[in-house]
Design an enzyme around this catalytic site. Structure first.
Site, mmCIF file in Angstrom:
data_model
loop_
_atom_site.group_PDB
_atom_site.id
_atom_site.type_symbol
_atom_site.label_atom_id
_atom_site.label_comp_id
_atom_site.label_asym_id
_atom_site.label_seq_id
_atom_site.Cartn_x
_atom_site.Cartn_y
_atom_site.Cartn_z
ATOM 1 N N GLY A 1 76.455 12.013 71.084
ATOM 2 C CA GLY A 1 77.297 12.830 71.954
ATOM 3 C C GLY A 1 78.141 13.852 71.238
ATOM 4 O O GLY A 1 77.821 14.296 70.140
ATOM 5 N N ASP B 1 73.148 16.431 68.751
ATOM 6 C CA ASP B 1 72.332 16.040 69.913
ATOM 7 C C ASP B 1 72.972 16.476 71.234
ATOM 8 O O ASP B 1 72.269 16.770 72.207
ATOM 9 C CB ASP B 1 72.052 14.533 69.910
ATOM 10 C CG ASP B 1 73.313 13.683 69.730
ATOM 11 O OD1 ASP B 1 74.430 14.237 69.675
ATOM 12 O OD2 ASP B 1 73.163 12.448 69.629
ATOM 13 N N HIS C 1 69.384 42.586 97.294
ATOM 14 C CA HIS C 1 69.474 41.294 96.605
ATOM 15 C C HIS C 1 70.111 41.487 95.226
ATOM 16 O O HIS C 1 70.072 42.565 94.641
ATOM 17 C CB HIS C 1 68.081 40.655 96.466
ATOM 18 C CG HIS C 1 67.107 41.458 95.674
ATOM 19 N ND1 HIS C 1 66.506 42.602 96.159
ATOM 20 C CD2 HIS C 1 66.628 41.293 94.418
ATOM 21 C CE1 HIS C 1 65.696 43.094 95.240
ATOM 22 N NE2 HIS C 1 65.748 42.315 94.169
ATOM 23 N N HIS C 2 70.687 40.448 94.701
ATOM 24 C CA HIS C 2 71.414 40.418 93.434
ATOM 25 C C HIS C 2 72.740 41.174 93.510
ATOM 26 O O HIS C 2 73.375 41.415 92.469
ATOM 27 C CB HIS C 2 70.593 40.985 92.265
ATOM 28 C CG HIS C 2 69.320 40.252 91.977
ATOM 29 N ND1 HIS C 2 69.082 38.971 92.411
ATOM 30 C CD2 HIS C 2 68.203 40.624 91.269
ATOM 31 C CE1 HIS C 2 67.887 38.584 92.005
ATOM 32 N NE2 HIS C 2 67.327 39.567 91.317
ATOM 33 N N GLU D 1 84.468 16.777 70.132
ATOM 34 C CA GLU D 1 85.344 16.566 71.284
ATOM 35 C C GLU D 1 86.022 15.199 71.196
ATOM 36 O O GLU D 1 87.197 15.053 71.553
ATOM 37 C CB GLU D 1 84.548 16.672 72.590
ATOM 38 C CG GLU D 1 83.599 17.860 72.690
ATOM 39 C CD GLU D 1 84.306 19.192 72.841
ATOM 40 O OE1 GLU D 1 85.506 19.280 72.524
ATOM 41 O OE2 GLU D 1 83.643 20.156 73.253
ATOM 42 N N ASP E 1 63.111 42.149 88.674
ATOM 43 C CA ASP E 1 62.475 43.295 89.336
ATOM 44 C C ASP E 1 63.152 44.628 89.041
ATOM 45 O O ASP E 1 62.514 45.680 89.142
ATOM 46 C CB ASP E 1 62.364 43.063 90.850
ATOM 47 C CG ASP E 1 63.706 42.912 91.546
ATOM 48 O OD1 ASP E 1 64.691 42.567 90.865
ATOM 49 O OD2 ASP E 1 63.763 43.110 92.767
ATOM 50 N N GLY F 1 82.740 29.809 69.335
ATOM 51 C CA GLY F 1 82.500 28.369 69.418
ATOM 52 C C GLY F 1 81.844 27.893 70.693
ATOM 53 O O GLY F 1 82.232 26.859 71.247
#
Length: 570
Positions: A481, A452, A124-125, A485, A39, A422
């Protein structure tokens, strides 16, 4: 009559602030604006069509920021619009990435009226404490310029300065646009004079001195080489770099972040240097050189395969946008473009050594293999054989980012990745922006390789691609996965696992029509067949490929870098 009305009457050609801002964006080459409506920015969005700008309409602000980043890497600059507080904070991760990697993005934030802010109203916000400046302070650290459009008297000047700084310094800028300022009047005659986007000129005497120093060492070197990195791209020095490569005949290498900076079909091109993660034969040539012309270097961990560079400062000349360093002597306030141009003009014959051969040939072990499993060692050289001139290739943080090091590009390929920041999921959002820029430029394919796991963070941007009738080729590497990591820590830990998705049918959920095509590819023969299919290579519609690869397979460079990261984390 109010002072504002009197000031407006004094203007010969009054223009609303929002129109002025958007016409300036159009002037510098932006044709589409990313973002999410809210808004506090709705009234400003009404001005986009009359200023020749399309509204993209992203699924969330983070994705919009990523998309603006990708658009800027293709078109040169971009813009994203968010609403106050909730919207702008959602975009901050993307803006921080653009700041980290020198990407010029104009971030416009719709705000409550200036009077509401002065009164500290409980709107608001907000945080509910009357502080309307807190979010601006958050963005200031990841912006090279902040323009608070709170007064029509200086609004046009601030807008021009913000866009200039964004372009010159190649980093995000932050522009606030309170709702009442949307309609405030500024001098429209300013639009007759384009914003000066030229870089500050080097001091001639200092520039000549630096050129003489560079040439002295360059002519004395027995086996000099050129190493090109990301800031040569970001600070628009590629024309000077290309002239240097051509005129010198020197062996030329790129870093991972510098992929695409040099024509990889050029006879001087020798491959990717990343310390221990370098292409075959490259490390030996670069590290045995007695002089390295390092252009636009960003020596981060992933860009150097875990800080495995073995090139000392004593045999390096560093060229940057705001300084040149010759061995251990630094010359500040010197832009590399002017220096490189004069070096090319004044350069005599140099000592040139052999350049290691590089191609997209498969490793011998893969050539003789009868295994149909799609491995990284096999895939990335094969991709290089399939790519075309002028393609835009995006790779996600993870296996794709490292695998692309082993792909030799055809001429004029643009490579997009986020090696330094990254942020997982970046590449899908960035792909939407890059594909939109490619559509504007015409005749450029946009190709994405994403894991994925990464896809699950920003998958909604497939919807934005469909909405804007974009036609990228999206390869989803299905390897169960977060492989990068796993290599760092937690090989069998559940936190590196993901819920398997039916990727091929996701675009249909997002409303893809009959033009959309999805593929499931599990063998090498299927890859070859897909790459040879005309309707796959050229299409007006989105194509998505599930590319199945072993969970425990990764490019050699990723394994090296992950080992280094794991050691540092301990």
């Amino acid at each position: 009559m109010s002072s504002t009305d009197i000031a407006t009457q004094e203007l010969k050609n009054p223009v609303d602030v929002a129109e002025y801002l958007f016409r300036r964006l159009h002037e510098v080459g932006i044709r589409a604006v990313h973002g999410v409506p809210g808004d506090y920015n709705l009234s400003a969005l009404d001005y986009l069509p009359k200023c020749g700008l399309d509204w993209v309409g992203n699924c969330n602000e983070l994705n919009a920021g990523y998309a603006a980043d990708g658009y800027a890497r293709v078109k040169g600059i971009s813009a994203v619009i968010t609403t106050f507080g909730v919207g702008e904070l959602s975009a901050l991760n993307a803006i921080a990435g653009a700041y980290s990697e020198f990407v010029p993005v104009v971030h416009i934030v719709g705000q409550p009226t200036t009077q509401s802010q002065k009164d500290g109203m409980l709107l608001h916000h907000t945080l509910g404490n009357g502080d309307f400046d807190v979010f601006t302070k958050m963005s200031a650290g990841i912006s090279c310029y902040v323009a608070k459009l709170n007064d029509p008297h200086d609004a046009a000047t601030l807008i021009d300065s913000a866009i200039r700084e964004c372009w010159i310094r190649s980093r995000p800028v932050y522009v606030t646009l309170p709702t009442n300022m949307v309609y405030a009047k500024v001098n429209g005659d300013r639009l007759k004079t384009p914003i000066d986007l030229s870089s500050p000129k080097n001091d001639p005497e200092k520039e000549d001195y630096v050129v003489d120093v560079v040439l002295k060492y360059l002519h004395a070197a027995k086996n000099p080489v050129i190493l090109v990195d990301a800031c040569a791209i970001r600070h628009r020095a590629l024309e000077e770099v290309h002239d240097l490569v051509e005129a010198s005949g020197l062996p030329t290498f790129v870093t991972p972040m510098g992929k695409g900076a040099v024509n990889e079909s050029h006879k001087n091109f020798g491959g990717v240097y990343a310390g221990d993660g370098s292409n075959a034969g490259v490390r030996e040539v670069v590290e045995s050189s007695d002089l390295i012309l390092s252009i636009g270097a960003i020596k981060s961990d992933f860009n150097t395969a875990g800080f495995t560079y073995r090139i000392g400062q004593l045999k390096t000349i560093d060229f940057h946008s705001n300084y040149v360093r010759v061995r251990y002597s630094e010359y500040p306030d010197i832009n590399m473009r002017g220096v490189l141009r004069k070096v090319v003009q004044q350069m005599n014959k140099l000592n040139v050594t052999a350049i290691p051969p590089i191609n997209n040939a498969l490793p011998q072990s893969e050539k003789t293999s009868t295994d149909q499993t799609i491995t990284h060692a096999w895939l990335w050289p094969t991709v290089g054989q399939w790519l075309k001139e002028n393609d835009i290739v995006l790779t996600e943080t993870g296996t794709a980012n490292f695998g692309i090091w082993d792909t030799r590009f055809p001429a004029n390929v643009t490579a997009i990745s986020q090696v330094l920041w990254g942020s997982i999921g970046y590449a899908l959002g960035s792909c939407q922006g890059a594909a939109l820029a490619a559509k504007e430029l015409q005749n450029r394919r946009t190709i994405l390789f994403i894991g994925d796991g990464s896809l699950q963070l920003t998958v909604q941007e497939l919807s934005t691609m469909l909405r804007n009738k974009l036609n990228p080729i999206v390869f989803v590497i299905c390897n169960e996965g977060y492989t990068i990591e796993r290599y760092i820590h937690g090989w069998d830990a559940t936190y590196n696992d993901i819920q398997p998705w039916d990727h091929v049918n996701i675009p249909k959920v997002f409303g893809a029509t009959d033009g959309y095509k999805g593929y499931r590819i599990k063998t090498r023969d299927e890859v070859h067949k897909l790459f040879a299919e005309p309707s796959f290579n050229e299409s007006d519609s989105l194509r998505l490929v599930e590319l199945y690869m072993p969970r425990d397979d990764a490019p050699a460079a990723l394994k090296l870098t992950a080992d280094a990261a794991a050691a540092r984390n301990k």
